[in-house]
Design an enzyme around this catalytic site. Structure first.
Site, short mmCIF file in Angstrom:
data_model
loop_
_atom_site.label_atom_id
_atom_site.label_comp_id
_atom_site.label_asym_id
_atom_site.label_seq_id
_atom_site.Cartn_x
_atom_site.Cartn_y
_atom_site.Cartn_z
N SER A 151 0.90 -1.32 -0.08
CA SER A 151 -0.10 -0.14 0.19
C SER A 151 1.00 1.31 0.13
O SER A 151 2.06 1.21 0.31
CB SER A 151 -0.84 0.02 1.26
OG SER A 151 -1.48 1.27 1.56
N TYR A 164 -2.63 -1.24 10.58
CA TYR A 164 -2.59 -1.43 8.92
C TYR A 164 -1.15 -0.82 8.41
O TYR A 164 -0.62 -1.60 7.74
CB TYR A 164 -3.60 -0.58 8.70
CG TYR A 164 -3.78 -0.80 6.89
CD1 TYR A 164 -4.19 -1.94 6.45
CD2 TYR A 164 -3.30 0.28 6.00
CE1 TYR A 164 -4.43 -2.13 4.87
CE2 TYR A 164 -3.32 0.10 4.46
CZ TYR A 164 -3.90 -1.10 4.04
OH TYR A 164 -4.02 -1.33 2.73
#
Ligand code: NAD
Length: 263
Positions: A151, A164
Site C-alpha cells: 500500500s 494497517y
C-alpha cells in the site's frame, strides 16, 4: 507493453492469488488468466464470489480453481498449497499475496484483538504463504515470482490505521529481505503499492461523494484507481519482462506518494 509478449511470458504459469474473490485479487486473477496463467482463486467466506471468478475464467477458456483458506492460519495455508499442487500437477510458480484487511482505530482506542487481526492477515499471511511457496519451488529447483500487495501506507503514515501501516511497513522490509534470500534460487520478490482504489475495502468512501472528493484532492491524477490498473502492474511484475526487478516496490497510486497536499 504488447499483450502478446505478456501472454507468452505468463502462458501456463501456475498462479495462486490470495483474497481473490473481490477487488484487486479478483481483477488480478482475471488478468493473469487472460494472459495464459492457470489460477488458484483463494478466498475466505462465502463461495459465490470466488465461484463467479472461476466461472468467468473457465468461460473464457482458461483454467481456474477456487480454494477456501484463511491465510493467517498455518494449517489452512498448508491445505491451500497442497490443493494447488494437486490441481497444477506441481508447485505454483507465481504467488500474489493480495488478501488484506483494514479497520479504523486511533491508537488510544486500538484493542489488542484489532491489532492482532490486521497483523495476522496482512503480514503473517504473506509470511506463511511465501514460505510454503518458496519451500516447494526450492525443493523442485524451479524459478518463480512473488508479488506482494502492499500500500502507499508502507510509506505514508495514516492516523487511525497504525496497525494497517505497521503491517504494510513490515511488508516492505519483508519483501526486500526475502528477495535477497531467494535470489540465489531464482525467485523474484516484489511489491505493488496501490493508492486509493475502487474496491469493496473502500465502499464507505465510494458511497460518500464528499469523502471521495477529499481523497481525490490528494491524488495528482485526480481520481481513484481501478482494480484492473493494479492487476496490470502485478501481471507485469510477475512476468519475465520484469526479470531484473526484485526486492522493490512499484507504486501505482496516481501520484499520491508525491504529497500533493503539501504546498
Ligand atoms: P477487498 O476487501 O475487496 O479484498 C480483500 C480480500 O481479502 C477480500 O476478498 C477478503 O475476503 C480477503 N481476505 C481477508 N482476510 C482473508 C484471509 N484471512 N484469508 C484469505 N482471504 C482473506 O479489498 P482490496 O482493495 O481488493 O484489497 C486487496 C489488497 O489491496 C489488500 O491487501 C489491501 O490492503 C490492498 N490495498 C488496497 C487499497 C485500496 O484502496 N483498495 C489500497 C492499498 C492497498
Amino acid at each position: 507493453m504488447a499483450g502478446g509478449t505478456l501472454r507468452m511470458m505468463l502462458q501456463d504459469r501456475r498462479a495462486i492469488v490470495t483474497g481473490a474473490a473481490t477487488g484487486i485479487g479478483r481483477a488480478t486473477s482475471l488478468r493473469l488468466a487472460r494472459v495464459g496463467a492457470h489460477v488458484v482463486v483463494n478466498y475466505r467466506g462465502s463461495d459465490a464470489e470466488a465461484d463467479d471468478v472461476v466461472a468467468q475464467i473457465r468461460d473464457a477458456g482458461g483454467q481456474a480453481l477456487a480454494v477456501q483458506a484463511d491465510i493467517s492460519r498455518e494449517g489452512d495455508v498448508a491445505e491451500l498449497f497442497a490443493a494447488s499442487a494437486d490441481a497444477f500437477g506441481g508447485p505454483a510458480d507465481l504467488l500474489v499475496n493480495n488478501a488484506g484487511i483494514e479497520s479504523r482505530h486511533p491508537l488510544l482506542e486500538l484493542e489488542l484483538d484489532d491489532w492482532q487481526q490486521v497483523l495476522d492477515v496482512n503480514l503473517t499471511g504473506p509470511f506463511l504463504c511465501s514460505r510454503a511457496f518458496a519451500r516447494a519451488l526450492v525443493a523442485a529447483d524451479a524459478p518463480g515470482a512473488i508479488v506482494n500487495v502492499s500500500s502507499v501506507h508502507e510509506e505514508i503514515p495514516w492516523p487511525g490505521f497504525a496497525h494497517y501501516c505497521a503491517s504494510k511497513g513490515g511488508m516492505k522490509l519483508f519483501t526486500g529481505t526475502i528477495a535477497r534470500e531467494l535470489a540465489p534460487h531464482r525467485i523474484r520478490v516484489t511489491s505493488v503499492a496501490p493508492g486509493a482504489i475502487r474496491t469493496p475495502i473502500n465502499q464507505e468512501l465510494i458511497d460518500d461523494p464528499d469523502k471521495r472528493a477529499d481523497v481525490e484532492r490528494q491524488i495528482p491524477w485526480g481520481r481513484m484507481g481501478e482494480p484492473e490498473e493494479i492487476a496490470a502492474a502485478i501481471a507485469w511484475l510477475a512476468s519475465d519482462e520484469a526479470s531484473y526487478v526484485t526486492g522493490t516496490t512499484l507504486f501505482v497510486d496516481g501520484g499520491m506518494t508525491q504529497y500533493p497536499g503539501v504546498t
